[in-house]
Write an enzyme that holds these catalytic residues in place. Structure first.
Site, PDB file in Angstrom:
ATOM      1  N   SER A 152      19.642  31.007  47.296  1.00 38.97           N
ATOM      2  CA  SER A 152      19.750  32.009  46.251  1.00 38.97           C
ATOM      3  C   SER A 152      18.355  32.541  45.911  1.00 38.97           C
ATOM      4  O   SER A 152      17.669  33.059  46.794  1.00 38.97           O
ATOM      5  CB  SER A 152      20.473  31.408  45.035  1.00 38.97           C
ATOM      6  OG  SER A 152      20.909  32.410  44.155  1.00 38.97           O
ATOM      7  N   HIS A 190      29.310  30.331  45.907  1.00 42.40           N
ATOM      8  CA  HIS A 190      27.846  30.430  45.877  1.00 42.40           C
ATOM      9  C   HIS A 190      27.193  29.077  46.132  1.00 42.40           C
ATOM     10  O   HIS A 190      26.161  28.998  46.796  1.00 42.40           O
ATOM     11  CB  HIS A 190      27.398  30.980  44.521  1.00 42.40           C
ATOM     12  CG  HIS A 190      25.935  31.270  44.450  1.00 42.40           C
ATOM     13  ND1 HIS A 190      25.325  32.226  45.229  1.00 42.40           N
ATOM     14  CD2 HIS A 190      24.950  30.700  43.704  1.00 42.40           C
ATOM     15  CE1 HIS A 190      24.021  32.254  44.957  1.00 42.40           C
ATOM     16  NE2 HIS A 190      23.772  31.340  44.056  1.00 42.40           N
TER      17      HIS A 190
END
Length: 260
Positions: free
Chosen positions: A101, A238
């Protein structure tokens, strides 16, 4: 550079990188960079997954865990400048980066700076859960109301989801998360031209269940390298890498072996 962050190379390295698994005579160092609001402990589950002879380190950004009292970085340039100072002497053996990320952007920018300013070249760069330069997701959450910010974080999942149910713990962790989101809102990724591309194999990973991240966005990481590039997806959102840690680490090291 912040005066708190100066000192000998060893002091800077130990401040900015936590050793998750040591190796007496490592054949490779893997440096991991966590997500927004994340910390070095996020990678402690990898300790028993990496092969023998690999030294595993994870970046410890300021304003969390052992660096709770340190002021957070305000810009990507500031963060990467300090990480460059702290990591440049780790290249006495081959080094690979993994970033998830926000950490994917940190790893990319750091790899570029280390090459340009110190002549250091990675063995491999692994980016995860983020679109390539110019295709990043930019949620405007740094100054969002607490309820909105927490709702977004809970939806993303990850190991911190339970923390947000406790008001006292939220008060401890949210400032670092807001600071990281503010840094990302200010960040404009460098999109390299042909001359400034990395000579490093790049692999981009993502969870195929993440609603706001498409394959084409992940594939945009191909623009940063003139070497090999691959994309692989895993089941999950995610934070797919929490449940898929074993498969992810196995895939990562199989690619490093092929590159050597």
């Amino acid at each position: 550079m912040n005066p708190q962050k100066t000192g000998t190379s060893q002091t800077a390295t130990s401040r900015w990188f936590r050793t998750i698994r040591s190796a007496p005579a490592p054949g490779l160092r893997l440096l991991c960079f966590p997500h927004a609001g994340g910390n070095a402990s996020f990678f402690r589950g990898w300790k028993d997954l990496v092969p023998n002879g690999v030294e595993l380190l994870a970046a410890q950004y300021p304003a969390r865990e052992s660096r709770f009292l340190d002021a957070p970085a305000e810009t990507m340039d500031e963060l990467v400048a300090d990480l460059s100072h702290a990591s440049r002497d780790l290249f006495n053996v081959p080094v690979a980066f993994f970033g998830h990320s926000m950490g994917a952007s940190v790893a990319y920018e750091l790899a570029t700076r280390l090459r340009e300013e110190h002549g250091r070249t990675l063995t491999g760069l692994f980016v995860s859960g983020r679109g390539g330069p110019g295709r990043e997701r930019r949620p405007a959450l740094a100054d969002a109301p607490e309820e909105e910010l927490v709702a977004e974080l809970v939806e993303l999942g990850g190991t911190q989801a339970e923390v947000f149910r406790d008001a006292a713990l939220r008060e401890l962790v949210l400032p670092a998360i807001r600071a990281d989101y503010r840094l990302l809102e200010r960040y404009d990724a460098r999109i390299p031209d042909e001359e400034s591309r990395l000579d490093v194999p790049v692999v981009a990973y993502y969870g195929n269940g993440e609603a706001d991240l498409e394959h084409d966005s992940v594939a945009a990481w191909s623009a940063i390298t003139r070497s090999g590039f691959h994309v692989r997806s895993f089941e999950g959102g995610h934070f797919y890498l929490v449940e898929e840690a074993g498969s992810l680490v196995k895939d990562l090291f199989s690619r490093l072996r092929m590159a050597n």
